[in-house]
Design a protein around this motif. Structure first.
Motif, PDB file in Angstrom:
ATOM      1  N   PHE A 222       0.823  -1.206   0.000  1.00 38.61           N
ATOM      2  CA  PHE A 222       0.000   0.000   0.000  1.00 38.61           C
ATOM      3  C   PHE A 222       0.862   1.263   0.000  1.00 38.61           C
ATOM      4  CE2 PHE A 222      -2.488   3.300   2.250  1.00 38.61           C
ATOM      5  CZ  PHE A 222      -3.646   3.319   1.476  1.00 38.61           C
ATOM      6  N   LEU A 223       2.091   1.159   0.508  1.00 38.14           N
ATOM      7  CA  LEU A 223       2.964   2.328   0.621  1.00 38.14           C
ATOM      8  C   LEU A 223       3.777   2.588  -0.643  1.00 38.14           C
ATOM      9  CD1 LEU A 223       4.256   1.800   4.277  1.00 38.14           C
ATOM     10  CD2 LEU A 223       2.266   3.098   3.484  1.00 38.14           C
ATOM     11  N   ASN A 224       3.694   1.708  -1.611  1.00 45.11           N
ATOM     12  CA  ASN A 224       4.378   1.938  -2.873  1.00 45.11           C
ATOM     13  C   ASN A 224       3.600   2.942  -3.726  1.00 45.11           C
ATOM     14  OD1 ASN A 224       6.533   0.136  -2.392  1.00 45.11           O
ATOM     15  ND2 ASN A 224       5.242  -1.605  -2.949  1.00 45.11           N
ATOM     16  N   HIS A 225       4.303   3.517  -4.703  1.00 44.79           N
ATOM     17  CA  HIS A 225       3.692   4.499  -5.608  1.00 44.79           C
ATOM     18  C   HIS A 225       3.013   5.606  -4.799  1.00 44.79           C
ATOM     19  CE1 HIS A 225       4.618   1.725  -8.828  1.00 44.79           C
ATOM     20  NE2 HIS A 225       3.957   0.768  -8.190  1.00 44.79           N
ATOM     21  N   ALA A 226       3.806   6.237  -3.938  1.00 42.40           N
ATOM     22  CA  ALA A 226       3.275   7.250  -3.010  1.00 42.40           C
ATOM     23  C   ALA A 226       2.607   8.406  -3.732  1.00 42.40           C
ATOM     24  CB  ALA A 226       4.404   7.774  -2.124  1.00 42.40           C
ATOM     25  N   GLU A 227       3.016   8.686  -4.972  1.00 42.98           N
ATOM     26  CA  GLU A 227       2.424   9.808  -5.705  1.00 42.98           C
ATOM     27  C   GLU A 227       0.966   9.573  -6.063  1.00 42.98           C
ATOM     28  OE1 GLU A 227       4.926   7.611  -8.882  1.00 42.98           O
ATOM     29  OE2 GLU A 227       4.726   7.712  -6.703  1.00 42.98           O
ATOM     30  N   THR A 228       0.477   8.345  -5.935  1.00 46.84           N
ATOM     31  CA  THR A 228      -0.945   8.072  -6.172  1.00 46.84           C
ATOM     32  C   THR A 228      -1.759   8.140  -4.884  1.00 46.84           C
ATOM     33  OG1 THR A 228      -0.702   5.668  -5.921  1.00 46.84           O
ATOM     34  CG2 THR A 228      -0.378   6.585  -8.134  1.00 46.84           C
ATOM     35  N   HIS A 229      -1.119   8.537  -3.788  1.00 51.42           N
ATOM     36  CA  HIS A 229      -1.777   8.697  -2.498  1.00 51.42           C
ATOM     37  C   HIS A 229      -1.607  10.141  -2.031  1.00 51.42           C
ATOM     38  CE1 HIS A 229      -1.997   4.256  -1.527  1.00 51.42           C
ATOM     39  NE2 HIS A 229      -1.094   4.260  -2.497  1.00 51.42           N
ATOM     40  N   LEU A 230      -2.508  10.592  -1.172  1.00 53.29           N
ATOM     41  CA  LEU A 230      -2.276  11.869  -0.499  1.00 53.29           C
ATOM     42  C   LEU A 230      -1.242  11.626   0.599  1.00 53.29           C
ATOM     43  CD1 LEU A 230      -5.726  13.675  -0.375  1.00 53.29           C
ATOM     44  CD2 LEU A 230      -3.586  14.562  -1.285  1.00 53.29           C
ATOM     45  N   ASN A 231       0.002  11.603   0.179  1.00 50.17           N
ATOM     46  CA  ASN A 231       1.130  11.308   1.047  1.00 50.17           C
ATOM     47  C   ASN A 231       1.513  12.536   1.875  1.00 50.17           C
ATOM     48  OD1 ASN A 231       3.361  12.885  -0.492  1.00 50.17           O
ATOM     49  ND2 ASN A 231       2.355  11.679  -2.098  1.00 50.17           N
ATOM     50  N   TYR A 232       2.519  12.385   2.707  1.00 50.49           N
ATOM     51  CA  TYR A 232       2.949  13.474   3.594  1.00 50.49           C
ATOM     52  C   TYR A 232       3.240  14.751   2.815  1.00 50.49           C
ATOM     53  CZ  TYR A 232       5.962  16.196   6.697  1.00 50.49           C
ATOM     54  OH  TYR A 232       6.520  17.218   7.431  1.00 50.49           O
ATOM     55  N   TYR A 233       4.010  14.643   1.743  1.00 52.56           N
ATOM     56  CA  TYR A 233       4.395  15.850   1.007  1.00 52.56           C
ATOM     57  C   TYR A 233       3.237  16.427   0.205  1.00 52.56           C
ATOM     58  CZ  TYR A 233       9.208  14.942   2.354  1.00 52.56           C
ATOM     59  OH  TYR A 233      10.353  14.753   3.080  1.00 52.56           O
ATOM     60  N   ALA A 234       2.324  15.576  -0.229  1.00 50.29           N
ATOM     61  CA  ALA A 234       1.123  16.080  -0.905  1.00 50.29           C
ATOM     62  C   ALA A 234       0.285  16.919   0.052  1.00 50.29           C
ATOM     63  CB  ALA A 234       0.296  14.916  -1.452  1.00 50.29           C
ATOM     64  N   VAL A 235       0.184  16.470   1.293  1.00 48.51           N
ATOM     65  CA  VAL A 235      -0.556  17.229   2.305  1.00 48.51           C
ATOM     66  C   VAL A 235       0.128  18.564   2.570  1.00 48.51           C
ATOM     67  CG1 VAL A 235      -1.189  17.257   4.751  1.00 48.51           C
ATOM     68  CG2 VAL A 235      -1.631  15.224   3.368  1.00 48.51           C
ATOM     69  N   LYS A 236       1.460  18.570   2.637  1.00 49.80           N
ATOM     70  CA  LYS A 236       2.188  19.819   2.838  1.00 49.80           C
ATOM     71  C   LYS A 236       2.026  20.757   1.635  1.00 49.80           C
ATOM     72  CE  LYS A 236       4.194  19.212   6.887  1.00 49.80           C
ATOM     73  NZ  LYS A 236       4.385  20.186   7.959  1.00 49.80           N
ATOM     74  N   ALA A 237       2.029  20.196   0.434  1.00 48.18           N
ATOM     75  CA  ALA A 237       1.807  21.012  -0.759  1.00 48.18           C
ATOM     76  C   ALA A 237       0.408  21.615  -0.747  1.00 48.18           C
ATOM     77  CB  ALA A 237       2.013  20.165  -2.014  1.00 48.18           C
ATOM     78  N   LEU A 238      -0.568  20.829  -0.303  1.00 53.67           N
ATOM     79  CA  LEU A 238      -1.932  21.355  -0.166  1.00 53.67           C
ATOM     80  C   LEU A 238      -1.983  22.476   0.863  1.00 53.67           C
ATOM     81  CD1 LEU A 238      -4.330  18.276  -0.290  1.00 53.67           C
ATOM     82  CD2 LEU A 238      -4.454  20.316  -1.717  1.00 53.67           C
ATOM     83  N   LEU A 239      -1.279  22.318   1.974  1.00 58.15           N
ATOM     84  CA  LEU A 239      -1.231  23.379   2.973  1.00 58.15           C
ATOM     85  C   LEU A 239      -0.633  24.654   2.390  1.00 58.15           C
ATOM     86  CD1 LEU A 239      -0.251  21.357   6.164  1.00 58.15           C
ATOM     87  CD2 LEU A 239      -2.196  22.930   5.987  1.00 58.15           C
ATOM     88  N   ALA A 240       0.379  24.509   1.536  1.00 59.75           N
ATOM     89  CA  ALA A 240       0.957  25.686   0.874  1.00 59.75           C
ATOM     90  C   ALA A 240      -0.093  26.379   0.009  1.00 59.75           C
ATOM     91  CB  ALA A 240       2.157  25.277   0.026  1.00 59.75           C
ATOM     92  N   ARG A 241      -0.834  25.607  -0.749  1.00 60.84           N
ATOM     93  CA  ARG A 241      -1.874  26.152  -1.623  1.00 60.84           C
ATOM     94  C   ARG A 241      -2.970  26.823  -0.797  1.00 60.84           C
ATOM     95  NH1 ARG A 241      -4.298  22.078  -6.196  1.00 60.84           N
ATOM     96  NH2 ARG A 241      -2.528  22.448  -7.593  1.00 60.84           N
ATOM     97  N   VAL A 242      -3.392  26.162   0.265  1.00 62.03           N
ATOM     98  CA  VAL A 242      -4.472  26.676   1.113  1.00 62.03           C
ATOM     99  C   VAL A 242      -4.051  27.985   1.788  1.00 62.03           C
ATOM    100  CG1 VAL A 242      -5.791  26.241   3.231  1.00 62.03           C
ATOM    101  CG2 VAL A 242      -5.574  24.435   1.498  1.00 62.03           C
ATOM    102  N   CYS A 243      -2.877  27.984   2.402  1.00 56.61           N
ATOM    103  CA  CYS A 243      -2.417  29.180   3.118  1.00 56.61           C
ATOM    104  C   CYS A 243      -2.176  30.343   2.158  1.00 56.61           C
ATOM    105  CB  CYS A 243      -1.146  28.866   3.908  1.00 56.61           C
ATOM    106  SG  CYS A 243      -1.438  27.767   5.326  1.00 56.61           S
TER     107      CYS A 243
END
Length: 490
Positions: A222-243
């Motif tokens: 389940f942890l493979n292909h992290a770019e197809t999941h809302l992974n740690y860095y995706a969440v941080k990128a979303l926080l950047a967009r939101v803020c």
């Protein structure tokens, strides 16, 4: 009971929506649905199938498969046009008179809340099962919190004003039929940021495994292909967009900077720009994307095949058609460019007799039966978050407080696209230049409209050949009337 009742279940990784017309039908089906749900959530594999089902809903046309990428706001940003009646109405900011436009907004609103409901159901089930039974509990919960926040954010910035004291949307944190109240925009932001912050904390243990090149040999598949999941860095990128959208520039720069500094999502080289997200997830830049085979057909239908009154095309001043748009794509990409520079993003455009095509996010290799380099290692789908945007968010957020750092982010991004650094040319960077670059980089991806909205920018209208003053009327899409009618019946 309402005459239409929807019972939602996630079975075998698919969302099954059964529409029923009578109470007896509902009472007959509900025990079966509950049994299937119990079976599904009896094992970690069942939870993972259900999570993949949620991501599957996100790649549908009302969400990232069309409407939330190039399907709605790119027409409003005057980047793409469609000669359909709905396309013309969107380009003229007529949000209420055309029934197709109303349906587009209603479908996005409904599908987003349905998918939020599925994520909330999973969150309930994850907590009921507990950490002892779910070795990847933190990952499951973190990803679904990320989905919930992400979709609420999409609805908030589409349907609500930027003023934090204005009325926002209902923020739904429970899987239940209870009607949730409308909150203020500020309250919505607090919920979104809280969900994303908690998600990042839960997903933190997985960030060291997200590297470039990607490591897809982890024991827990389940942890493979992290770019197809809302992974740690995706969440941080979303926080950047939101803020950034909210106006919290210091936090936006910090979140964007963390993702960039990780080194896990390097910018592509200028020779890779042409097809790095052409119906695939970039092995370098994609922070989060959705696996999808359906998207290829949608993109082919709207973006590759030219059909009058249907296709989505960039504004193009063709000698054959005699058009004279004020802000065609060639004018967009000519801004702030020296005579010897070549922007490699122009390779995303193909001109034909009287029109142009935008193929950045189209799998034209498959359509044209060509062999793509490294085909076997690429994931088909929709790139939703990629790292180039974060360089520009950071540059814009830091420009007034740390000019040299802002310039460094900006120069790194433009050089990867084939352009010469501003520092080398001794050019002064401004917010207007950053907007111009953001428009070039994010052209067609559904984000430019929100940059315009956050600044209440005047709009150079290609379709009407005039400048339209920025206003709440233009930048705020009415919430679907069905939402209020449903509430009035409760």
């Amino acid at each position: 009971m309402n005459n239409i009742i929807k019972q939602f279940s996630i079975v075998g990784g698919l969302i099954l929506i059964t529409t029923l017309s009578a109470c007896d039908d509902f009472l007959d089906v509900r025990p079966k649905a509950e049994k299937l749900e119990r079976e599904l959530f009896s094992t970690p594999e069942g939870f993972e199938s259900a999570i993949y089902g949620v991501y599957g809903e996100m790649q549908s046309e009302p969400l990232y498969g069309k409407n939330l990428t190039w399907g709605i706001t790119e027409l409003m940003a005057q980047n793409l046009y469609s000669s359909s009646t709905s396309g013309t109405a969107l380009a003229k900011y007529d949000y209420t008179e055309n029934s197709e436009v109303r349906d587009m907004f209603a479908n996005t609103w409904t599908k987003a809340y349905e998918t939020i409901g599925y994520a909330n159901n999973l969150l309930d089930q994850i907590d009921k099962k507990g950490k002892s039974a779910l070795p990847l509990y933190d990952y499951y919960k973190g990803e679904m919190l990320g989905v919930r926040a992400m979709l609420h954010f999409e609805l908030l910035r589409m349907f609500c004003p930027t003023d934090t004291s204005a009325t926002g949307i209902p923020y739904v944190k429970e899987y239940s039929p209870t009607v949730k109240p409308f909150e203020s925009v500020g309250a919505n932001y607090r919920h979104i940021i809280a969900d994303l912050t908690e998600a990042a904390q839960l997903l933190d243990n997985g960030r060291t495994a997200i590297t470039y090149p990607r490591n897809n040999e982890q024991y827990n598949k389940f942890l493979n292909h992290a770019e197809t999941h809302l992974n740690y860095y995706a969440v941080k990128a979303l926080l950047a967009r939101v803020c950034w959208m909210k106006g919290d520039l210091a936090q936006a720069a910090a979140y964007a900077g963390e993702v960039i500094a990780s080194g896990a999502f390097p910018l592509v080289g200028e020779n890779e720009v042409k097809d790095y997200v052409a119906g695939v997830l970039s092995p370098k830049e994609t922070i989060f994307g959705l696996f999808s085979t359906d998207y290829a057909r949608t993109a082919k239908s709207y973006l590759y095949e030219f059909r009058s009154f249907y296709s989505y095309n960039p504004y193009y001043n063709s000698p054959l058609s005699g058009t004279s748009y004020k802000d065609s794509y060639t004018e967009v990409y000519a801004k702030n460019i020296g005579g010897v520079e070549q922007d490699r993003r122009l390779d995303h455009f193909v001109t034909a007799k009287g029109y142009a095509l935008w193929l950045k996010m189209v799998d034209y290799y498959t359509i044209e039966d060509k062999v793509r380099p490294d085909e076997s290692s690429l994931i088909k789908g929709i790139s939703v978050l990629h790292s180039a945007e974060l360089y520009l968010i950071a540059a814009d957020a830091l420009l007034d407080t740390d000019y040299e750092k802002a310039l460094a982010y900006f120069d790194t991004e433009i050089q990867s696209r084939g352009l010469t650094s501003f520092k080398k040319q001794n050019k002064q960077l401004t917010h207007e230049i950053i907007f111009d670059e953001y428009r070039k980089e994010m052209f067609g991806e559904g984000q430019v409209w929100y940059f315009m909205k956050r600044e209440n920018r005047d709009i150079v209208s290609n379709i009407e050949s005039r400048t339209i003053p920025g206003s709440r009327t233009v930048y705020t899409i009415p919430i679907p009337q069905d939402e209020y009618e449903y509430r009035n019946k409760q």
